[in-house]
Write a protein that holds these residues in place. Structure first.
Motif, PDB file in Angstrom:
ATOM      1  N   HIS A  22       0.828  -1.197   0.000  1.00 11.60           N
ATOM      2  CA  HIS A  22       0.000   0.000   0.000  1.00 11.60           C
ATOM      3  C   HIS A  22       0.868   1.255   0.000  1.00 11.60           C
ATOM      4  O   HIS A  22       1.973   1.252   0.551  1.00 11.60           O
ATOM      5  CB  HIS A  22      -0.885   0.015   1.238  1.00 11.60           C
ATOM      6  CG  HIS A  22      -1.961  -1.017   1.232  1.00 11.60           C
ATOM      7  ND1 HIS A  22      -1.705  -2.353   1.135  1.00 11.60           N
ATOM      8  CD2 HIS A  22      -3.302  -0.894   1.315  1.00 11.60           C
ATOM      9  CE1 HIS A  22      -2.846  -3.025   1.167  1.00 11.60           C
ATOM     10  NE2 HIS A  22      -3.830  -2.158   1.272  1.00 11.60           N
ATOM     11  N   SER A  23       0.329   2.318  -0.576  1.00  8.09           N
ATOM     12  CA  SER A  23       1.007   3.609  -0.584  1.00  8.09           C
ATOM     13  C   SER A  23      -0.027   4.718  -0.481  1.00  8.09           C
ATOM     14  O   SER A  23      -1.064   4.666  -1.139  1.00  8.09           O
ATOM     15  CB  SER A  23       1.802   3.761  -1.882  1.00  8.09           C
ATOM     16  OG  SER A  23       2.437   5.021  -1.920  1.00  8.09           O
ATOM     17  N   MET A  24       0.264   5.713   0.368  1.00  8.04           N
ATOM     18  CA  MET A  24      -0.607   6.888   0.437  1.00  8.04           C
ATOM     19  C   MET A  24      -0.070   7.909  -0.561  1.00  8.04           C
ATOM     20  O   MET A  24       1.112   8.253  -0.528  1.00  8.04           O
ATOM     21  CB  MET A  24      -0.626   7.470   1.855  1.00  8.04           C
ATOM     22  CG  MET A  24      -1.612   8.607   1.981  1.00  8.04           C
ATOM     23  SD  MET A  24      -2.080   9.045   3.668  1.00  8.04           S
ATOM     24  CE  MET A  24      -0.551   9.060   4.540  1.00  8.04           C
ATOM     25  N   TRP A  25      -0.947   8.367  -1.443  1.00  5.82           N
ATOM     26  CA  TRP A  25      -0.534   9.175  -2.581  1.00  5.82           C
ATOM     27  C   TRP A  25      -1.397  10.433  -2.651  1.00  5.82           C
ATOM     28  O   TRP A  25      -2.616  10.338  -2.531  1.00  5.82           O
ATOM     29  CB  TRP A  25      -0.740   8.336  -3.845  1.00  5.82           C
ATOM     30  CG  TRP A  25       0.092   8.732  -5.004  1.00  5.82           C
ATOM     31  CD1 TRP A  25      -0.348   9.404  -6.098  1.00  5.82           C
ATOM     32  CD2 TRP A  25       1.466   8.478  -5.222  1.00  5.82           C
ATOM     33  NE1 TRP A  25       0.688   9.590  -6.985  1.00  5.82           N
ATOM     34  CE2 TRP A  25       1.820   9.019  -6.455  1.00  5.82           C
ATOM     35  CE3 TRP A  25       2.454   7.842  -4.465  1.00  5.82           C
ATOM     36  CZ2 TRP A  25       3.097   8.960  -6.970  1.00  5.82           C
ATOM     37  CZ3 TRP A  25       3.723   7.777  -4.977  1.00  5.82           C
ATOM     38  CH2 TRP A  25       4.033   8.327  -6.215  1.00  5.82           C
ATOM     39  N   PRO A  26      -0.816  11.607  -2.857  1.00  6.85           N
ATOM     40  CA  PRO A  26      -1.628  12.818  -3.006  1.00  6.85           C
ATOM     41  C   PRO A  26      -2.612  12.651  -4.167  1.00  6.85           C
ATOM     42  O   PRO A  26      -2.250  12.152  -5.237  1.00  6.85           O
ATOM     43  CB  PRO A  26      -0.600  13.907  -3.312  1.00  6.85           C
ATOM     44  CG  PRO A  26       0.681  13.391  -2.745  1.00  6.85           C
ATOM     45  CD  PRO A  26       0.621  11.905  -2.945  1.00  6.85           C
ATOM     46  N   SER A  27      -3.843  13.053  -3.961  1.00  6.40           N
ATOM     47  CA  SER A  27      -4.881  12.798  -4.968  1.00  6.40           C
ATOM     48  C   SER A  27      -4.681  13.590  -6.253  1.00  6.40           C
ATOM     49  O   SER A  27      -5.191  13.204  -7.284  1.00  6.40           O
ATOM     50  CB  SER A  27      -6.269  13.061  -4.391  1.00  6.40           C
ATOM     51  OG  SER A  27      -6.398  14.417  -4.021  1.00  6.40           O
ATOM     52  N   GLY A  28      -3.931  14.654  -6.243  1.00  6.46           N
ATOM     53  CA  GLY A  28      -3.736  15.455  -7.441  1.00  6.46           C
ATOM     54  C   GLY A  28      -2.575  15.018  -8.309  1.00  6.46           C
ATOM     55  O   GLY A  28      -2.296  15.632  -9.329  1.00  6.46           O
ATOM     56  N   ILE A  29      -1.891  13.958  -7.913  1.00  4.58           N
ATOM     57  CA  ILE A  29      -0.725  13.497  -8.652  1.00  4.58           C
ATOM     58  C   ILE A  29      -1.056  12.185  -9.359  1.00  4.58           C
ATOM     59  O   ILE A  29      -1.706  11.312  -8.789  1.00  4.58           O
ATOM     60  CB  ILE A  29       0.485  13.320  -7.710  1.00  4.58           C
ATOM     61  CG1 ILE A  29       0.852  14.674  -7.104  1.00  4.58           C
ATOM     62  CG2 ILE A  29       1.670  12.714  -8.440  1.00  4.58           C
ATOM     63  CD1 ILE A  29       1.988  14.645  -6.133  1.00  4.58           C
ATOM     64  N   ARG A  30      -0.602  12.068 -10.597  1.00  2.00           N
ATOM     65  CA  ARG A  30      -0.886  10.885 -11.410  1.00  2.00           C
ATOM     66  C   ARG A  30      -0.431   9.607 -10.706  1.00  2.00           C
ATOM     67  O   ARG A  30       0.646   9.552 -10.122  1.00  2.00           O
ATOM     68  CB  ARG A  30      -0.188  11.017 -12.750  1.00  2.00           C
ATOM     69  CG  ARG A  30      -0.601   9.961 -13.768  1.00  2.00           C
ATOM     70  CD  ARG A  30       0.185  10.104 -15.018  1.00  2.00           C
ATOM     71  NE  ARG A  30       1.547   9.648 -14.652  1.00  2.00           N
ATOM     72  CZ  ARG A  30       2.538   9.517 -15.474  1.00  2.00           C
ATOM     73  NH1 ARG A  30       2.406   9.839 -16.722  1.00  2.00           N
ATOM     74  NH2 ARG A  30       3.710   9.086 -15.077  1.00  2.00           N
ATOM     75  N   VAL A  31      -1.254   8.578 -10.803  1.00  2.00           N
ATOM     76  CA  VAL A  31      -0.941   7.281 -10.208  1.00  2.00           C
ATOM     77  C   VAL A  31       0.170   6.618 -11.036  1.00  2.00           C
ATOM     78  O   VAL A  31       0.064   6.510 -12.255  1.00  2.00           O
ATOM     79  CB  VAL A  31      -2.206   6.392 -10.185  1.00  2.00           C
ATOM     80  CG1 VAL A  31      -1.880   4.989  -9.719  1.00  2.00           C
ATOM     81  CG2 VAL A  31      -3.283   7.023  -9.306  1.00  2.00           C
ATOM     82  N   PRO A  32       1.235   6.160 -10.386  1.00  2.45           N
ATOM     83  CA  PRO A  32       2.334   5.541 -11.120  1.00  2.45           C
ATOM     84  C   PRO A  32       1.944   4.179 -11.694  1.00  2.45           C
ATOM     85  O   PRO A  32       1.068   3.496 -11.160  1.00  2.45           O
ATOM     86  CB  PRO A  32       3.445   5.407 -10.075  1.00  2.45           C
ATOM     87  CG  PRO A  32       2.798   5.546  -8.757  1.00  2.45           C
ATOM     88  CD  PRO A  32       1.510   6.263  -8.956  1.00  2.45           C
ATOM     89  N   HIS A  33       2.639   3.802 -12.764  1.00  3.40           N
ATOM     90  CA  HIS A  33       2.407   2.511 -13.411  1.00  3.40           C
ATOM     91  C   HIS A  33       2.591   1.377 -12.399  1.00  3.40           C
ATOM     92  O   HIS A  33       3.527   1.386 -11.607  1.00  3.40           O
ATOM     93  CB  HIS A  33       3.381   2.334 -14.576  1.00  3.40           C
ATOM     94  CG  HIS A  33       3.253   1.018 -15.257  1.00  3.40           C
ATOM     95  ND1 HIS A  33       2.199   0.722 -16.090  1.00  3.40           N
ATOM     96  CD2 HIS A  33       4.016  -0.086 -15.207  1.00  3.40           C
ATOM     97  CE1 HIS A  33       2.330  -0.518 -16.519  1.00  3.40           C
ATOM     98  NE2 HIS A  33       3.440  -1.026 -16.004  1.00  3.40           N
ATOM     99  N   GLY A  34       1.691   0.414 -12.435  1.00  2.00           N
ATOM    100  CA  GLY A  34       1.782  -0.735 -11.547  1.00  2.00           C
ATOM    101  C   GLY A  34       1.016  -0.578 -10.252  1.00  2.00           C
ATOM    102  O   GLY A  34       0.965  -1.498  -9.447  1.00  2.00           O
ATOM    103  N   TRP A  35       0.420   0.584 -10.050  1.00  2.00           N
ATOM    104  CA  TRP A  35      -0.347   0.845  -8.830  1.00  2.00           C
ATOM    105  C   TRP A  35      -1.793   1.149  -9.211  1.00  2.00           C
ATOM    106  O   TRP A  35      -2.048   1.741 -10.254  1.00  2.00           O
ATOM    107  CB  TRP A  35       0.244   2.020  -8.068  1.00  2.00           C
ATOM    108  CG  TRP A  35       1.588   1.731  -7.497  1.00  2.00           C
ATOM    109  CD1 TRP A  35       2.773   1.806  -8.154  1.00  2.00           C
ATOM    110  CD2 TRP A  35       1.877   1.305  -6.171  1.00  2.00           C
ATOM    111  NE1 TRP A  35       3.797   1.460  -7.305  1.00  2.00           N
ATOM    112  CE2 TRP A  35       3.273   1.148  -6.087  1.00  2.00           C
ATOM    113  CE3 TRP A  35       1.104   1.046  -5.049  1.00  2.00           C
ATOM    114  CZ2 TRP A  35       3.903   0.736  -4.913  1.00  2.00           C
ATOM    115  CZ3 TRP A  35       1.731   0.638  -3.884  1.00  2.00           C
ATOM    116  CH2 TRP A  35       3.116   0.488  -3.815  1.00  2.00           C
ATOM    117  N   SER A  36      -2.733   0.782  -8.339  1.00  2.00           N
ATOM    118  CA  SER A  36      -4.158   1.046  -8.571  1.00  2.00           C
ATOM    119  C   SER A  36      -4.765   1.686  -7.334  1.00  2.00           C
ATOM    120  O   SER A  36      -4.494   1.253  -6.214  1.00  2.00           O
ATOM    121  CB  SER A  36      -4.910  -0.255  -8.847  1.00  2.00           C
ATOM    122  OG  SER A  36      -4.385  -0.895  -9.977  1.00  2.00           O
TER     123      SER A  36
END
Length: 67
Positions: A22-36
């Motif tokens: 799991h990774s917490m990701w800022p919602s305004g930044i594109r999701v990196p390849h391999g992550w959903s």
């Protein structure tokens, strides 16, 4: 200016990869390849609560399922 990964007031989302990490990701930044995305966008605390409740074994899937 606050770095987007450190902003306590931003909305975040939780991402999961094929190893169920799991990774917490800022919602305004594109999701990196391999992550959903699997949760959010929501507050930083709501995302932390989601991860704590669901990712109880932090080992990658191959290690969890090994005999």
């Amino acid at each position: 200016m606050t770095h987007p990964f450190d902003d306590p007031d931003s909305d975040y989302q939780i991402l999961v990869n094929s190893r169920e990490q799991h990774s917490m990701w800022p919602s305004g930044i594109r999701v990196p390849h391999g992550w959903s995305p699997v949760f959010g966008p929501d507050s930083r605390q709501a995302c932390r609560d989601y991860v704590e409740a669901r990712w109880t074994d932090i080992r990658p899937v191959p290690l969890r399922t090994a005999p």
